[in-house]
Every structure is written in structure tokens, then in C-alpha cells.
Motif scaffolding. Structure first.
Motif, PDB file in Angstrom:
ATOM      1  N   GLY A  96      37.024 -37.077 -33.724  1.00  0.00           N
ATOM      2  CA  GLY A  96      37.265 -37.123 -32.291  1.00  0.00           C
ATOM      3  C   GLY A  96      38.737 -37.179 -31.938  1.00  0.00           C
ATOM      4  N   ILE A  97      39.575 -36.630 -32.800  1.00  0.00           N
ATOM      5  CA  ILE A  97      41.023 -36.622 -32.593  1.00  0.00           C
ATOM      6  C   ILE A  97      41.451 -35.227 -32.147  1.00  0.00           C
ATOM      7  N   THR A  98      42.208 -35.145 -31.074  1.00  0.00           N
ATOM      8  CA  THR A  98      42.671 -33.865 -30.560  1.00  0.00           C
ATOM      9  C   THR A  98      44.058 -33.545 -31.093  1.00  0.00           C
ATOM     10  N   ALA A  99      44.463 -32.283 -30.971  1.00  0.00           N
ATOM     11  CA  ALA A  99      45.748 -31.845 -31.512  1.00  0.00           C
ATOM     12  C   ALA A  99      46.909 -32.625 -30.920  1.00  0.00           C
ATOM     13  N   ASP A 100      46.823 -32.976 -29.639  1.00  0.00           N
ATOM     14  CA  ASP A 100      47.943 -33.677 -29.018  1.00  0.00           C
ATOM     15  C   ASP A 100      48.051 -35.132 -29.467  1.00  0.00           C
ATOM     16  N   GLU A 101      47.086 -35.585 -30.269  1.00  0.00           N
ATOM     17  CA  GLU A 101      47.140 -36.933 -30.835  1.00  0.00           C
ATOM     18  C   GLU A 101      47.600 -36.927 -32.288  1.00  0.00           C
ATOM     19  N   VAL A 102      48.080 -35.775 -32.750  1.00  0.00           N
ATOM     20  CA  VAL A 102      48.487 -35.608 -34.154  1.00  0.00           C
ATOM     21  C   VAL A 102      49.986 -35.362 -34.244  1.00  0.00           C
ATOM     22  N   VAL A 103      50.620 -36.038 -35.197  1.00  0.00           N
ATOM     23  CA  VAL A 103      52.019 -35.798 -35.551  1.00  0.00           C
ATOM     24  C   VAL A 103      52.035 -35.215 -36.962  1.00  0.00           C
ATOM     25  N   ALA A 104      52.737 -34.085 -37.152  1.00  0.00           N
ATOM     26  CA  ALA A 104      52.759 -33.415 -38.454  1.00  0.00           C
ATOM     27  C   ALA A 104      54.185 -33.237 -38.949  1.00  0.00           C
ATOM     28  N   PHE A 105      54.336 -33.306 -40.283  1.00  0.00           N
ATOM     29  CA  PHE A 105      55.632 -33.143 -40.934  1.00  0.00           C
ATOM     30  C   PHE A 105      55.529 -32.035 -41.986  1.00  0.00           C
ATOM     31  N   GLY A 106      56.580 -31.208 -42.099  1.00  0.00           N
ATOM     32  CA  GLY A 106      56.557 -30.164 -43.116  1.00  0.00           C
ATOM     33  C   GLY A 106      57.925 -29.574 -43.380  1.00  0.00           C
ATOM     34  N   ASP A 107      57.954 -28.641 -44.371  1.00  0.00           N
ATOM     35  CA  ASP A 107      59.234 -28.034 -44.739  1.00  0.00           C
ATOM     36  C   ASP A 107      59.166 -26.560 -45.091  1.00  0.00           C
ATOM     37  N   MET A 108      57.970 -26.022 -45.371  1.00  0.00           N
ATOM     38  CA  MET A 108      57.901 -24.659 -45.895  1.00  0.00           C
ATOM     39  C   MET A 108      56.892 -23.803 -45.124  1.00  0.00           C
ATOM     40  N   PRO A 109      56.882 -22.474 -45.375  1.00  0.00           N
ATOM     41  CA  PRO A 109      55.992 -21.594 -44.622  1.00  0.00           C
ATOM     42  C   PRO A 109      54.523 -21.988 -44.646  1.00  0.00           C
ATOM     43  N   ASN A 110      54.035 -22.597 -45.730  1.00  0.00           N
ATOM     44  CA  ASN A 110      52.619 -22.989 -45.748  1.00  0.00           C
ATOM     45  C   ASN A 110      52.320 -24.131 -44.782  1.00  0.00           C
ATOM     46  N   ASP A 111      53.361 -24.731 -44.195  1.00  0.00           N
ATOM     47  CA  ASP A 111      53.171 -25.792 -43.204  1.00  0.00           C
ATOM     48  C   ASP A 111      53.160 -25.265 -41.769  1.00  0.00           C
ATOM     49  N   LEU A 112      53.529 -24.012 -41.567  1.00  0.00           N
ATOM     50  CA  LEU A 112      53.757 -23.512 -40.213  1.00  0.00           C
ATOM     51  C   LEU A 112      52.518 -23.611 -39.322  1.00  0.00           C
TER      52      LEU A 112
END
Length: 289
Positions: free
Chosen positions: A228-244
Motif C-alpha cells: 500500500g505504498i505509493t511512488a511519492d512515498e518512496v526515496v531511491a538512491f542509485g549511481d548507474m544506468p540500471n538504476d534509472l
């Protein structure tokens, strides 16, 4: 994996990471080149920040291109944050119980189609296959971390009908020793993109191919929907194209300072490099904010 795009140890002089407008319910972080330091360890500061996030009621997901068998590096630090999305979305894995929960495999016939297209378009490409419980590769393929008693053979035989013995194909890997990594990715997507999700996380010319529509973003979105979690409730971290895809889907996204230029361009916030605990720094700011 550790990026070759490192610029400096901090985002900008005197700059601190921004914070989302509201407290997130879930943090999704890549591992290599993002959460992990260059020596593949998790710093004490990062361990403390992850624990503090969960104490504040924020769920933590590790979202990585690594196979589940390479998750020991974080499993020992997961008091409660024990969920991982591995192999670029092909697997949801329970770190606490050490078991695979869900798999989204690559169909062997699609893998063979990718192999045929790349053999024709990029001579000299060598292949490997990540199965649910093992790793196999061609004799020309140089594995990142050789394992005892490896299965070695032509990829056409590894992906032949019935050759998997009931195992699922999680990911096909394609390596080239000469091509520029981004150029290799562009060619592969052009000639074989209809047969799978093609991306890369390595600083070398190493491509990772998952099933069509299978990515970090799609599997994270499924896991969040179940909670029941929406996208606007998510924080994401990344560094490479597979994270885009994951970074674009999440309501708030952070690129570490050493990220690929495409990741720096696509994210809403910056933080310090992986070597300087950029994820921990951002989490501390989020909790303080």
C-alpha cells in the motif's frame, strides 16, 4: 558496481542533500557504487542510518543487480531491513530467512534471441547465465568472481530447451573486452531490445539482460503496491544506468556524487559519493527534516 564517473567526495562545495516534502514510507537503495564503499563494505555510519530509518517507521529495501548469493555483504547488517530485490528485479529475496520469495525469469528462447543478435552485431561478445541457484559461462567470459567447480560451455547449450533442468534463468550477461560500455549498451538495445530488458551497472562493457519488462523499477513498484505504498512515498538512491527506471519511478531520487552522467541528470537530489557515505548523509537529513 563502482562507477568510473567519480568527480569529487561531496556533491558541491558546502551543499547538503535536499529532503522530500513529507516523510517517506520506504527507502530503496542500490548497493555497489551507492550504499557500499569501494571496498564493498558497509560503513558504521551507514548501518546506523539504516537502523535509524527503520526505527522511524521507514521500510528499507536493497535493490541491486547482484544475485542473491552475493548478498552476504549486507545480510549481516539487517536487524529488520531484510528485503532485497536482486538481479535487477528478477528476484525478491528474504535476507533473514535466506530464501527466494518471487522470481521474474528470462525465457530461454528470448535469451537465445539476444545471443544471436549480439553475436551478429558485435563479434567477440562472450556470455554468461545467472540461474536461480548457480552461475554458468562461456570459456571466453571472464567472471568477476570465479566460483569453485564452475559450469562452462557455449551459451547456446546453456539456454537450449530443457537444458536448465528446472532452474530459472534470472539474467543473461554479455561482456566485450574492447567496446565503450555505453556504446555497447546502445547497440544491444537497438538490435535485441525487443527480447529483454538490457542495462548495465559495471564500469566495463558488461551488459545485463532480464526478461522483457523486468527491472528494478517494475519489481519495486510491485512490492510497494503489495504494501500500500505509493511512488511519492518512496526515496531511491542509485549511481548507474540500471538504476534509472527506479529513480524515475520513485517520488524522490538521489544520485551519489560518483554517479553516471545520465543518473545525475535524471535525479531530483544529489548526495555525497558512496565512499563518503552519501546515502547515510541523505537519510540523516531526511530524518532530521
Amino acid at each position: 558496481m563502482t562507477s568510473t564517473y567519480r568527480t569529487s567526495g561531496s556533491p558541491e562545495p558546502c551543499a547538503l542533500p535536499g529532503v522530500p516534502e513529507k516523510k517517506p514510507r520506504l527507502i530503496a537503495t542500490d548497493l555497489d557504487g551507492t550504499l557500499l564503499r569501494d571496498d564493498k563494505t558497509v560503513s558504521a555510519r551507514t548501518i546506523a542510518a539504516l537502523a535509524a530509518a527503520e526505527d522511524a517507521g521507514i521500510e528499507v529495501f536493497f535493490v541491486t543487480g547482484r544475485p542473491a548469493r552475493w548478498m552476504d555483504v549486507v545480510a549481516e547488517h539487517t536487524a529488520r531491513h531484510g528485503m532485497a530485490i536482486c538481479a535487477n528485479g528478477a528476484v525478491v529475496y528474504d535476507l533473514h530467512r535466506g530464501r527466494l520469495l518471487t522470481a521474474y525469469p528470462l525465457a530461454p528462447q528470448d535469451g537465445l534471441a539476444v545471443v544471436g543478435a549480439l553475436r551478429a552485431a558485435v563479434p567477440g561478445t562472450a556470455f554468461a547465465v545467472e540461474f536461480t541457484d548457480s552461475f554458468a559461462y562461456e570459456s571466453q567470459y571472464l567472471p568477476y568472481d570465479p566460483e569453485p567447480d564452475p559450469v562452462i560451455g557455449p551459451v547456446e547449450e546453456l539456454l537450449a530447451p530443457g537444458a536448465q533442468g528446472g532452474r530459472l534463468v534470472l539474467k543473461l550477461l554479455a561482456r566485450h573486452t574492447v567496446l565503450d560500455p555505453d556504446a555497447f549498451l546502445d547497440v544491444a538495445r537497438r538490435v535485441a531490445g525487443e527480447h529483454g530488458e538490457i542495462t548495465r551497472s559495471s564500469p566495463s562493457a558488461l551488459l545485463e539482460i532480464s526478461g522483457t519488462g523486468v527491472s528494478k523499477a517494475t519489481t519495486l513498484a510491485r512490492c510497494c503496491a503489495e504494501r500500500g505504498i505509493t511512488a511519492d512515498e518512496v526515496v531511491a538512491f542509485g549511481d548507474m544506468p540500471n538504476d534509472l527506471g527506479m529513480l524515475s519511478w520513485a517520488g524522490t531520487s538521489y544520485a551519489v556524487a560518483n554517479a553516471h552522467p545520465a543518473v545525475l541528470a535524471a535525479t531530483t537530489h544529489r548526495t555525497a559519493a558512496n565512499q563518503d557515505d552519501g546515502v547515510a548523509l541523505a537519510i540523516e537529513r531526511i530524518l532530521a527534516g
